[in-house]
Design an enzyme around this catalytic site. Structure first.
Site, PDB file in Angstrom:
ATOM      1  N   ASP A   9       0.876  -1.169   0.000  1.00 14.78           N
ATOM      2  CA  ASP A   9       0.000   0.000   0.000  1.00 14.78           C
ATOM      3  C   ASP A   9       0.924   1.233   0.000  1.00 14.78           C
ATOM      4  OD1 ASP A   9      -2.457   1.524   0.538  1.00 14.78           O
ATOM      5  OD2 ASP A   9      -1.618   1.790   2.538  1.00 14.78           O
ATOM      6  N   LEU A  10       0.403   2.398  -0.304  1.00 15.15           N
ATOM      7  CA  LEU A  10       1.265   3.587  -0.369  1.00 15.15           C
ATOM      8  C   LEU A  10       1.115   4.476   0.874  1.00 15.15           C
ATOM      9  CD1 LEU A  10       3.249   5.355  -2.001  1.00 15.15           C
ATOM     10  CD2 LEU A  10       1.266   6.398  -3.100  1.00 15.15           C
ATOM     11  N   ASP A  11      -0.043   5.141   0.962  1.00 17.91           N
ATOM     12  CA  ASP A  11      -0.255   6.086   2.063  1.00 17.91           C
ATOM     13  C   ASP A  11      -0.267   5.341   3.398  1.00 17.91           C
ATOM     14  OD1 ASP A  11      -0.548   8.032   0.150  1.00 17.91           O
ATOM     15  OD2 ASP A  11      -2.730   8.075   0.223  1.00 17.91           O
ATOM     16  N   THR A  17       1.201  10.307   3.943  1.00 18.85           N
ATOM     17  CA  THR A  17       0.469  11.390   3.279  1.00 18.85           C
ATOM     18  C   THR A  17      -0.871  11.676   3.952  1.00 18.85           C
ATOM     19  OG1 THR A  17      -0.025   9.685   1.686  1.00 18.85           O
ATOM     20  CG2 THR A  17       1.453  11.418   0.956  1.00 18.85           C
ATOM     21  N   LYS A  45      -8.611   6.571   6.135  1.00 19.23           N
ATOM     22  CA  LYS A  45      -7.415   5.893   5.628  1.00 19.23           C
ATOM     23  C   LYS A  45      -7.803   4.729   4.723  1.00 19.23           C
ATOM     24  CE  LYS A  45      -3.946   7.021   9.046  1.00 19.23           C
ATOM     25  NZ  LYS A  45      -3.105   6.542  10.148  1.00 19.23           N
ATOM     26  N   SER A 114      -2.507   0.577  -4.247  1.00 16.60           N
ATOM     27  CA  SER A 114      -2.981   1.749  -3.497  1.00 16.60           C
ATOM     28  C   SER A 114      -4.337   2.226  -4.002  1.00 16.60           C
ATOM     29  CB  SER A 114      -1.955   2.884  -3.652  1.00 16.60           C
ATOM     30  OG  SER A 114      -2.500   4.122  -3.274  1.00 16.60           O
ATOM     31  N   ALA A 115      -5.124   2.819  -3.104  1.00 15.30           N
ATOM     32  CA  ALA A 115      -6.409   3.404  -3.492  1.00 15.30           C
ATOM     33  C   ALA A 115      -6.237   4.780  -4.122  1.00 15.30           C
ATOM     34  CB  ALA A 115      -7.300   3.534  -2.257  1.00 15.30           C
ATOM     35  N   LYS A 145     -11.094  -0.765  -1.829  1.00 13.53           N
ATOM     36  CA  LYS A 145     -10.899  -1.587  -0.635  1.00 13.53           C
ATOM     37  C   LYS A 145     -12.073  -1.335   0.302  1.00 13.53           C
ATOM     38  CE  LYS A 145      -5.923  -0.627  -0.954  1.00 13.53           C
ATOM     39  NZ  LYS A 145      -4.776   0.116  -0.375  1.00 13.53           N
ATOM     40  N   GLU A 169      -0.091  -3.242   4.653  1.00 11.24           N
ATOM     41  CA  GLU A 169      -1.246  -2.326   4.672  1.00 11.24           C
ATOM     42  C   GLU A 169      -1.401  -1.632   6.033  1.00 11.24           C
ATOM     43  OE1 GLU A 169      -4.119  -1.159   1.835  1.00 11.24           O
ATOM     44  OE2 GLU A 169      -4.024  -0.680   3.987  1.00 11.24           O
ATOM     45  N   ASP A 170      -1.800  -0.373   6.001  1.00 10.06           N
ATOM     46  CA  ASP A 170      -2.016   0.336   7.271  1.00 10.06           C
ATOM     47  C   ASP A 170      -3.499   0.534   7.586  1.00 10.06           C
ATOM     48  OD1 ASP A 170      -2.344   2.285   5.175  1.00 10.06           O
ATOM     49  OD2 ASP A 170      -2.374   3.811   6.745  1.00 10.06           O
TER      50      ASP A 170
HETATM   51  P1  B16 Z   1      -6.483  10.152  -3.736  1.00  6.15           P
HETATM   52  P2  B16 Z   1      -3.668   4.140   0.110  1.00  6.15           P
HETATM   53  C1  B16 Z   1      -5.542   6.090   0.047  1.00  6.15           C
HETATM   54  O1  B16 Z   1      -4.262   5.603  -0.265  1.00  6.15           O
HETATM   55  C2  B16 Z   1      -5.516   6.982   1.286  1.00  6.15           C
HETATM   56  O2  B16 Z   1      -5.183   6.230   2.428  1.00  6.15           O
HETATM   57  C3  B16 Z   1      -6.864   7.628   1.473  1.00  6.15           C
HETATM   58  O3  B16 Z   1      -6.851   8.466   2.597  1.00  6.15           O
HETATM   59  C4  B16 Z   1      -7.243   8.414   0.198  1.00  6.15           C
HETATM   60  O4  B16 Z   1      -8.524   8.996   0.323  1.00  6.15           O
HETATM   61  C5  B16 Z   1      -7.206   7.451  -0.994  1.00  6.15           C
HETATM   62  O5  B16 Z   1      -5.915   6.872  -1.096  1.00  6.15           O
HETATM   63  C6  B16 Z   1      -7.495   8.179  -2.289  1.00  6.15           C
HETATM   64  O6  B16 Z   1      -6.455   9.069  -2.546  1.00  6.15           O
HETATM   65  O7  B16 Z   1      -7.385  11.254  -3.321  1.00  6.15           O
HETATM   66  O8  B16 Z   1      -5.017  10.568  -3.829  1.00  6.15           O
HETATM   67  O9  B16 Z   1      -6.942   9.420  -4.979  1.00  6.15           O
HETATM   68  O10 B16 Z   1      -3.542   4.112   1.592  1.00  6.15           O
HETATM   69  O11 B16 Z   1      -4.622   3.097  -0.442  1.00  6.15           O
HETATM   70  O12 B16 Z   1      -2.319   4.152  -0.579  1.00  6.15           O
HETATM   71 MG    MG Z   2      -2.801   3.213   3.353  1.00  3.87          MG
END
Ligand code: B16
Ligand code: MG
Length: 218
Positions: A9-11, A17, A45, A114-115, A145, A169-170
């Site tokens: 996962d990224l964030d 972030t 998250k 990542s989302a 997710k 994953e966090d």
């Molecule tokens: P964006 P991850 C997610 O990333 C974030 O945890 C979540 O807070 C955010 O709303 C989502 O990405 C969408 O991000 O607005 O940049 O498309 O944790 O799945 O890497």
């Molecule tokens: Mg995350």
């Protein structure tokens, strides 16, 4: 050497972030007279951008037109991107490079799952894009997710069967997605929140080289 698929996962896993998402969502909430707290931000998250705004509106008991919804989504992302533009390698979370370098030395396929629709931009900012054999993000999926779609596509892109993949994953939703995909889930964060993961570590400094090697050989 065995090959396993390592999906990150990224964030909250590679970079933090969440603090930038918080600032951008807070500004948006303020413009709608909604009080938005850090505790509420925790619940966003791993949640997609659209779903995040829906939740904030529900917490604030607000209904808005589709046009305004779309405009606010754009505004939020612009604000978020202004923070991302300032990011550099110093924002990579501790020991993530050590684990990525170890996996590369052991010839293991690595993918992002990542989302975020901004994942590629962020990886470029922190200079990690070339460490990934595949990048699957919010632009590539139709189901967010806890649906396992993002991780199943990631496994497919690195040619590893789901049951041979390991996911870092966090978020609660992300760990559920990994479990549903029959992958090994490694929660990064608190055991109280991520108790449904196969393993939980506070961060990568707690993940030893031997542990990574044992995942590959099992
Ligand atoms: P964006 P991850 C997610 O990333 C974030 O945890 C979540 O807070 C955010 O709303 C989502 O990405 C969408 O991000 O607005 O940049 O498309 O944790 O799945 O890497
Ligand atoms: Mg995350």
């Amino acid at each position: 050497m065995n090959k396993k698929g390592f999906i990150f996962d990224l964030d909250g896993v590679i970079v933090d972030t969440a603090k930038y998402h918080f600032l951008a969502w807070q500004q948006l909430a303020k413009s709608l007279d909604i009080n938005f707290t850090e505790e509420e931000n925790e619940q966003l998250k791993g949640v997609s951008r659209v779903r995040s705004l829906e939740k904030i509106l529900a917490w604030g008991n607000k209904t808005i037109s589709q046009d305004l919804f779309d405009k606010l989504m754009g505004d939020k992302n612009e604000e978020y991107l202004s923070y991302i533009a300032e990011m550099d390698e110093s924002e990579i979370l501790p020991d993530v490079p050590r684990v990525l370098n170890l996996l590369e030395a052991l010839d293991q396929p690595i993918s992002l799952g990542s989302a975020s629709k901004n994942a590629r931009t962020i990886l470029e900012r922190v200079n990690l894009k070339s460490n990934f054999h595949a990048i699957v993000d919010g632009n590539d999926v139709s189901k967010a997710k806890p649906d396992p779609e993002v991780f199943l596509i990631a496994a497919d892109q690195i040619n590893i069967k789901p049951e041979d993949c390991i996911v870092f994953e966090d978020s609660v939703a992300g760990v559920t997605a990994a479990n549903t995909a029959h992958m090994i889930s490694i929660g990064i964060g608190s055991k109280d929140v991520l108790g449904h993961a196969n393993y939980v570590f506070n961060d990568f400094t707690e993940i030893s080289d031997d542990f990574i090697k044992s995942l590959i050989n099992n």
